[in-house]
Scaffold this active site. Sequence first.
Site, mmCIF file in Angstrom:
data_model
loop_
_atom_site.group_PDB
_atom_site.id
_atom_site.type_symbol
_atom_site.label_atom_id
_atom_site.label_comp_id
_atom_site.label_asym_id
_atom_site.label_seq_id
_atom_site.Cartn_x
_atom_site.Cartn_y
_atom_site.Cartn_z
ATOM 1 N N GLU A 135 -6.949 5.088 7.284
ATOM 2 C CA GLU A 135 -6.641 6.496 6.968
ATOM 3 C C GLU A 135 -7.782 7.136 6.179
ATOM 4 O OE1 GLU A 135 -2.819 5.697 5.213
ATOM 5 O OE2 GLU A 135 -2.080 5.080 7.184
ATOM 6 N N GLU A 173 -6.033 -4.661 10.156
ATOM 7 C CA GLU A 173 -4.959 -3.721 10.460
ATOM 8 C C GLU A 173 -5.268 -2.948 11.738
ATOM 9 O OE1 GLU A 173 -2.676 -2.553 6.640
ATOM 10 O OE2 GLU A 173 -4.424 -1.270 6.798
ATOM 11 N N SER A 232 2.894 -2.391 10.274
ATOM 12 C CA SER A 232 4.323 -2.551 10.531
ATOM 13 C C SER A 232 4.872 -3.932 10.185
ATOM 14 C CB SER A 232 4.657 -2.174 11.982
ATOM 15 O OG SER A 232 4.318 -0.816 12.229
ATOM 16 N N HIS A 289 -9.554 1.742 4.128
ATOM 17 C CA HIS A 289 -8.338 1.822 4.950
ATOM 18 C C HIS A 289 -8.603 2.781 6.120
ATOM 19 C CE1 HIS A 289 -4.257 2.782 6.171
ATOM 20 N NE2 HIS A 289 -3.905 1.639 5.615
ATOM 21 N N LYS A 314 0.237 4.286 -0.321
ATOM 22 C CA LYS A 314 -0.342 5.500 0.272
ATOM 23 C C LYS A 314 -0.070 6.703 -0.648
ATOM 24 C CE LYS A 314 0.018 3.314 4.715
ATOM 25 N NZ LYS A 314 -0.062 3.435 6.140
ATOM 26 N N ASN A 324 0.880 -1.167 0.000
ATOM 27 C CA ASN A 324 0.000 0.000 0.000
ATOM 28 C C ASN A 324 0.914 1.211 0.000
ATOM 29 O OD1 ASN A 324 -1.778 2.066 0.510
ATOM 30 N ND2 ASN A 324 -2.243 1.444 2.617
ATOM 31 N N GLY A 344 2.166 2.142 10.670
ATOM 32 C CA GLY A 344 3.184 3.185 10.538
ATOM 33 C C GLY A 344 3.882 3.529 11.845
HETATM 34 P P1 PGA Z 1 2.566 0.116 7.624
HETATM 35 O O1 PGA Z 1 1.147 0.419 6.936
HETATM 36 O O2 PGA Z 1 3.043 -1.191 7.054
HETATM 37 O O3 PGA Z 1 3.440 1.284 7.238
HETATM 38 O O4 PGA Z 1 2.330 0.034 9.090
HETATM 39 C C1 PGA Z 1 0.218 -0.591 6.715
HETATM 40 C C2 PGA Z 1 -1.010 -0.042 6.057
HETATM 41 O O5 PGA Z 1 -1.413 1.076 6.388
HETATM 42 O O6 PGA Z 1 -1.610 -0.705 5.191
#
Ligand code: PGA
Length: 249
Positions: free
Chosen positions: A96, A166, A212, A94, A11, A9, A172
């Site tokens: 976000e 998630e 992560s 997601h 982003k 992903n 993140g």
């Molecule tokens: P990350 O993000 O691996 O940077 O924690 C995962 C995601 O948001 O899909």
Amino acid sequence: MRKKIIAGNWKMNMTPTEAVNLVNTLKPLVNNEEVDVVFCVPAIDIIPAMEAAKGTNIHIGAENMYFEESGAYTGEISPKMLEDAGVKYVVIGHSERREYFAETDETVNKKVLKALEHGITPIICCGESLTQREQGITIDWIRQQIKIAFLNVTADQAKTTVIAYEPIWAIGTGKTATTEQAEEVCAAIRACIGEIYDEATAEAIRIQYGGSVNAGNAAELFAQPDIDGGLVGGASLKPDFGKIVCYNQ
Ligand code: PGA
């Protein structure tokens, strides 16, 4: 036996030029026939990334889409556009998107139905906040997200979808859920799908862990009975993503 699916992903990262460079860098590193490999990229990168990925095992996916076919929705991308571009996967809901762009379980459901109508596999995201985990309501919360996301989705359609669990506190932050925590929730999601549909649907659906994921923890996470791969943010932008995709080699 479910085939693992490992998706990056990206982003809001990578200009079209950078996207092509990244695909070219990762191309030789993500060659693993045993897993489905997907790069979910910003809308403007979809076409150049697809060109760059031609002839490889990499599928290019989208990070979002709207639930209408076309019309006066300035700034949105429709499922018809993604289908025409040859996109086979789209991330839906997601955390976000939920946090910064007011997406709800209801809009997630509408988008899931639309994606399926267009032959696009939705990667349906769910996850709890740290407060919810500390309150002990994680499983209840996730079950509600799943039940609403799958409203009016048939069993045959559900079998083709992907769910990404998630935990928001792990995204993140460098703070991965423990293998036990990740497996516990993914198993609960599968049980929930079994309740909504049946055993065959629960066995067929693929459930990813995200938050992560890195080259050091991927193999252990993906070895869990209910974890069928990962949705990877930060580490999907680096050569390390090759190690995650080739976790079993
Ligand atoms: P990350 O993000 O691996 O940077 O924690 C995962 C995601 O948001 O899909």
